[in-house]
Design a protein around this motif. Sequence first.
Motif, PDB file in Angstrom:
ATOM      1  N   MET A  80     -14.787 -12.070  -0.712  1.00 51.69           N
ATOM      2  CA  MET A  80     -16.161 -12.340  -0.277  1.00 51.69           C
ATOM      3  C   MET A  80     -16.071 -13.329   0.877  1.00 51.69           C
ATOM      4  O   MET A  80     -15.116 -14.095   0.983  1.00 51.69           O
ATOM      5  CB  MET A  80     -17.017 -12.923  -1.403  1.00 51.69           C
ATOM      6  N   MET A  81     -17.071 -13.289   1.761  1.00 50.65           N
ATOM      7  CA  MET A  81     -17.097 -14.270   2.841  1.00 50.65           C
ATOM      8  C   MET A  81     -17.455 -15.651   2.306  1.00 50.65           C
ATOM      9  O   MET A  81     -16.913 -16.657   2.730  1.00 50.65           O
ATOM     10  CB  MET A  81     -18.116 -13.856   3.906  1.00 50.65           C
ATOM     11  N   CYS A  82     -18.405 -15.702   1.380  1.00 49.71           N
ATOM     12  CA  CYS A  82     -18.812 -16.957   0.736  1.00 49.71           C
ATOM     13  C   CYS A  82     -19.414 -17.924   1.752  1.00 49.71           C
ATOM     14  O   CYS A  82     -18.856 -18.975   2.057  1.00 49.71           O
ATOM     15  CB  CYS A  82     -17.640 -17.589  -0.009  1.00 49.71           C
ATOM     16  N   HIS A  83     -20.593 -17.574   2.259  1.00 46.03           N
ATOM     17  CA  HIS A  83     -21.268 -18.382   3.271  1.00 46.03           C
ATOM     18  C   HIS A  83     -21.990 -19.583   2.668  1.00 46.03           C
ATOM     19  O   HIS A  83     -22.554 -19.500   1.579  1.00 46.03           O
ATOM     20  CB  HIS A  83     -22.335 -17.551   3.992  1.00 46.03           C
TER      21      HIS A  83
ATOM     22  N   LEU B 142     -24.958 -17.603   0.468  1.00 47.43           N
ATOM     23  CA  LEU B 142     -24.834 -16.147   0.591  1.00 47.43           C
ATOM     24  C   LEU B 142     -23.391 -15.809   0.237  1.00 47.43           C
ATOM     25  O   LEU B 142     -22.486 -15.880   1.077  1.00 47.43           O
ATOM     26  CB  LEU B 142     -25.181 -15.679   2.001  1.00 47.43           C
ATOM     27  N   ALA B 143     -23.182 -15.480  -1.029  1.00 45.21           N
ATOM     28  CA  ALA B 143     -21.824 -15.335  -1.544  1.00 45.21           C
ATOM     29  C   ALA B 143     -21.841 -14.318  -2.693  1.00 45.21           C
ATOM     30  O   ALA B 143     -22.715 -13.462  -2.759  1.00 45.21           O
ATOM     31  CB  ALA B 143     -21.294 -16.695  -2.001  1.00 45.21           C
ATOM     32  N   ASP B 144     -20.883 -14.427  -3.603  1.00 44.16           N
ATOM     33  CA  ASP B 144     -20.767 -13.482  -4.709  1.00 44.16           C
ATOM     34  C   ASP B 144     -19.755 -14.026  -5.712  1.00 44.16           C
ATOM     35  O   ASP B 144     -19.432 -15.216  -5.687  1.00 44.16           O
ATOM     36  CB  ASP B 144     -20.334 -12.108  -4.188  1.00 44.16           C
ATOM     37  N   ARG B 145     -19.280 -13.166  -6.610  1.00 38.69           N
ATOM     38  CA  ARG B 145     -18.225 -13.466  -7.582  1.00 38.69           C
ATOM     39  C   ARG B 145     -18.663 -14.457  -8.662  1.00 38.69           C
ATOM     40  O   ARG B 145     -17.821 -15.061  -9.307  1.00 38.69           O
ATOM     41  CB  ARG B 145     -16.973 -14.013  -6.894  1.00 38.69           C
ATOM     42  N   ASP B 146     -19.970 -14.650  -8.854  1.00 36.69           N
ATOM     43  CA  ASP B 146     -20.416 -15.554  -9.914  1.00 36.69           C
ATOM     44  C   ASP B 146     -20.617 -14.839 -11.240  1.00 36.69           C
ATOM     45  O   ASP B 146     -20.887 -15.488 -12.255  1.00 36.69           O
ATOM     46  CB  ASP B 146     -21.691 -16.284  -9.512  1.00 36.69           C
TER      47      ASP B 146
END
Length: 588
Positions: free
Chosen positions: A381-384, A479-483
């Motif tokens: 993920m970019m993990c902004h 603005l991310a993911d993987r949670d």
Amino acid sequence: MAGVSPAANGRPAGSGVGLLIDPISFEVIRNALVAATDEMVLTLKRSAYSTNIKTRSDFSCAFFDAELRCVAQGFAQPVHLGSMVEQVPRAVLDYGPENLAAGDVIVTNDPYPSGVHLNDVSLVSPVHCEGELLGYVANLAHHVDVGGGAPASIGAFREVFQEGVIIPPVKLVAAGRIVPDVFRLILAQIRSKHETAGDLRAQVAANNTGVRRLQALVARHGRDTVLATMTELLAYTERRTRAELALLPHGVFEAEGSVDSDGYSDRPVRLRARVELGPGGVRFDLAGSDPQRRAPVNSTYAMTFSACAYAVKCLIDPDLPVNAGFYRLISVEAPAGSVTNCTWPSPVVGGWETQTRLVEVIFRALLPALPGRMAAGSKAMMCHAGFGGVDPGSGEYSCFLETFGGGYGGRSSSDGPDAVQCHGQNTENAPVEETELSYPVRIARLCLVEDSDGPGRFRGGLGLRKDYLFDRPTTFTILADRDKAGPWGAFGGHDGRRAEYLLLRAGAERPLSAKGTIEIEPGDVVSYRTCGGGGYGPPGERDPGRVAQDVREGKVGAARARALYRVVLSPDGRDVDLAATAELRSGA
């Protein structure tokens, strides 16, 4: 003509005039073409104002010939591998090559039909030599703000119009001078006017550098020689790429994966990849991926093509040039209206998040065929992080944006690196000192996340923790993911620990959405704790000495070492109790 000799050994140069470039001249000129784009990279990096460009290197540069075929790319960001190849030719064709003269520069960030998200702004300049068009230089840079619904122009937006100013191909520079009306119009939409103005000028300077270097190359070697070399370079790259593909296992490989959520619902965003490897090229079929959503998870075709191109580049000789000779062997089928090829007016700001996860799905498909070369699941993920606000003293609006490292997956013979930018993401971490000096924030903590690794014979890398402490009201966007779930383990390895995004207020912690915007109060802390990489192989087969070293370094806790790696340490926690470990691992 200097450097050109009659055809020899029955092999034409591909120039259409029956000439062959001698090997020495060929190598000199092909490396000079890449060097021109690399010098563009240095010019942009050293001239930019924003941390995101001057320090984190979130940009790329390229050179295209007069037929709009990519000839050379200077990489700061491999994620831009294929996106510029889609965007730049379309921008030139839409504007009209006949409308561009020496000294002109066009600017665009339009995601449709062939662009990326709005923060990535591209500048394209024609290169004229001896009164004729040689080609085009271009650079793409991620701007810290382009307007829209939140500072840094990232957020859980529902349509592209909320994401910032949309710039179709327009002339920003005419005959070497910035067009003031266009410049003012763009800046009027943007919060961070000072940084954006400086970054745009730096992009102009980078293109000017590329033009000068290419003109000098033609002056030294002659126009015909350079053109013949460019044509032969594409053919040479295609031959080498075909030879590399012939060495890979051929067949059809498939896998599925997902983005955890879309920012508005808990429904995962399904991604599906079918990869057909053959000696004549690589075909990607992404049918079966979810339809596009009114949420920040849509990848444009250019983003998706870039993911596929990056995956192929990882499988072949790293020394192989990257140009149209490479790209022409890649075919991508992505249904229009899907999250891998969204259509207007879908939001695209989070498209790079989906693009990076698609790379992971492709690698997972290839894992059974190339187990020694593919890693377990990575951050993917970019993990902004983006924030901004008005300085009460100066009245100026400042914006900040960065992305985070996380754990890379374990490999067949080594651990995954800790806290790195994964796959095509090659941005650097923003230095604490520069961040605190330039923006209204303190970095309260920066460290690895203990026990975030995916256990395995070779463990996954650890995630990164970074805490932002604010002393004034600020708007902050994640603005991310993987949670929801961590990266997957391979061949008996365990999954990595999932990411967490937390707000620390008045001594209490509360979880934050991986895609959302919040208002920060003075004294608040926003804490990013990124995921660890997946493990490779059963953790019970890990070298006990490596486990003890991880415990000594504070990467793995003693309890985790015993429970998951089945390693018993001495009472002081520094060495392995060999007898107790053997007994524990034997199951006695």
